[in-house]
Design an enzyme around this catalytic site. Structure first.
Site, PDB file in Angstrom:
ATOM      1  N   GLU A 147      -3.897  12.825 -47.675  1.00 47.79           N
ATOM      2  CA  GLU A 147      -2.659  13.226 -48.358  1.00 47.79           C
ATOM      3  C   GLU A 147      -3.013  14.467 -49.144  1.00 47.79           C
ATOM      4  OE1 GLU A 147      -0.389  14.358 -50.914  1.00 47.79           O
ATOM      5  OE2 GLU A 147      -0.875  12.591 -52.105  1.00 47.79           O
ATOM      6  N   CYS A 196       1.599  16.533 -56.195  1.00 46.42           N
ATOM      7  CA  CYS A 196       1.588  17.003 -54.802  1.00 46.42           C
ATOM      8  C   CYS A 196       2.996  17.105 -54.231  1.00 46.42           C
ATOM      9  CB  CYS A 196       0.760  16.055 -53.932  1.00 46.42           C
ATOM     10  SG  CYS A 196      -0.969  15.954 -54.391  1.00 46.42           S
TER      11      CYS A 196
END
Length: 463
Positions: free
Chosen positions: A234, A268
């Site tokens: 990720e 993120c």
């Protein structure tokens, strides 16, 4: 073997002062931790799903018991607002609850009839030790996200957390064991990058998961691929949020400002590039500027602060350089941009205009409270710009026609997650992950629990 007294300090980003000193583990100690985790796994894997679920559910309860301590530590180590630390712990407890309550269904054997007669069973078996390399921006959640699913599946778990949140990592290990998780089944490794590569290569480690930058992802994937270990990555993103011609502009402006500065802009899947169609651009611009100007930068322990410091000095310097390079290539600061004097690693809520390809504000991830404002001709052009990125973690669409926005999200938005008329982080029952340079694999929603299992085919054929 690591040298004696090789270590590091954790630093309070609000003051620049040292919190704690930690020593790196020796190579031998790190190797022993892997072996201990593997041995604990050999017993844990034999527990029923129901037995594991009781422990996982209790971890959630013990997390809530330690909420005050944990949120204060996160604020001290990486500058998170106290109220957002509280939200993080609540989310983590929710993940434990959801995982425990749904594990029996998600990991149940599947019976299948064989074409030529006979019985087939697909079982989801744990594979062994899963090694997680995690960042500092959500000290509890990042570790909870992968470890709870892996533990529930019957695996053992190792955690290499970011150095600046080492205290949070050790507190999490304490909480897990207090909740009844067998000793060594979840172990924190205080190691450097070279040692980390050796952990990936260790034959007892069966899977690797990383949340971090795209460069870190490429490095870990290369090391893991060289020894045929499965990875889940990720990575970063520069998520595009589209404000379409039929959007509620005031709602969009308010929500986009919140989405940009949440967690001090260090997320993120945060809103980062704001792509606004020409017909509503001026209205949005004015409202967005007002919202961004109204954000109060200050001490993260104070209730009236909207934005705390960046987590480390080097991260602030990188952001300053990215803004400067963007300006050198035509971008203009419309709001903020002035670094305050005094102690701590503070950076104000900032908006860049005239953002275009070739600037870091357009092409890269700005991991801090800087928004990139981009004008699009129409709705179709807005979607083109949003997808004009090497990343694909998340994104957003603002439109009064929710059905239309849903269709655009499903058919045209090239990301792993899309938020309609909102910004979001994660939901325990929805998949989390991205595409393109934002990585691969999924966590949450029943997907993460099957990333590191062996889907085993057991067949009894009719003679």
């Amino acid at each position: 073997m690591k040298k004696e007294n090789s270590g590091f300090n954790t630093i309070n980003p609000a003051t620049g002062k040292t919190i704690e000193h930690y020593e790196y583990m020796t190579d031998e100690a790190a190797k022993k931790a892997v072996e201990n985790c593997h041995n604990a796994f050999l017993e844990w894997k034999l527990k029923s799903v129901e037995e594991r679920a009781k422990v996982i559910k209790n971890i959630g309860k013990v997390l809530l018991k330690h909420k005050e301590e944990f949120k204060k530590l996160m604020t001290q180590e990486m500058g998170k607002l106290l109220k957002q630390g509280e939200q993080e712990i609540d989310l983590c407890a929710g993940i434990c609850e959801y995982t425990a309550e749904n594990a029996s269904k998600m990991l149940a054997d599947e019976e299948r009839e064989l074409p030529e007669g006979g019985k087939g069973i697909v079982s989801y078996d744990p594979i062994g030790v899963v090694y997680g390399i995690q960042p500092w921006n959500f000290p509890a959640y990042q570790a909870i996200r992968y470890s709870i699913a892996s533990l529930m599946a019957g695996n053992g778990v190792l955690l290499k957390h970011a150095a600046n949140v080492t205290g949070s990592a050790l507190l999490l290990q304490k909480i897990y064991e207090e909740a009844g998780l067998p000793k060594h089944l979840f172990s924190v490794l205080i190691i450097d990058h070279d040692q980390s590569d050796k952990i990936i290569e260790n034959e007892l480690v069966r899977g690797v998961t990383l949340t971090g930058s795209e460069d870190a992802g490429k490095h870990v994937a290369k090391i893991a691929g060289g020894v045929l270990k499965k990875t889940v990555l990720e990575l970063g993103s520069n998520d595009g949020y589209l404000v379409l011609s039929d959007a509620d502009v005031q709602l969009a402006a308010k929500t986009c400002a919140k989405g940009r500065i949440y967690n001090n802009g260090e997320t993120c899947v945060a809103a980062k590039r704001f792509i606004v169609v020409e017909s509503v651009y001026d209205e949005f611009r004015e409202a967005f500027f007002e919202n961004m100007k109204g954000i109060k930068l200050g001490d993260p322990t104070k209730e009236d602060s909207d934005l705390g410091p960046m987590a480390r000095e080097d991260l602030r310097e990188k952001l300053i350089d990215q803004v400067k390079e963007s300006m050198d290539n035509g971008a203009k600061i419309a709001v903020g941009g002035e670094v305050p004097e005094g102690e701590g690693f503070y950076y104000p809520s900032t908006v860049l205009e005239h953002v275009k390809p070739g600037q870091p504000a357009y092409d890269d991830e700005l991991f801090g409270p800087v928004a990139s404002l981009i004008k699009a001709k129409d709705d179709e052009d807005a979607m083109r710009i949003a997808n004009d990125s090497r990343f694909g973690l998340g994104g957003g669409i603002f439109s009064k026609d929710e059905g239309k926005a849903m269709e655009l999200a499903k058919k045209h938005f090239d990301t792993g997650m899309v938020f309609i008329n909102s910004f979001g982080l994660a939901q325990p029952n929805m998949p989390f992950g991205g595409v393109k340079n934002s990585g691969y694999g999924r966590e949450h929603g029943g997907f993460g629990i099957k990333e590191f299992v062996n889907a085993k085919a057991v067949m009894a054929l009719n003679k």
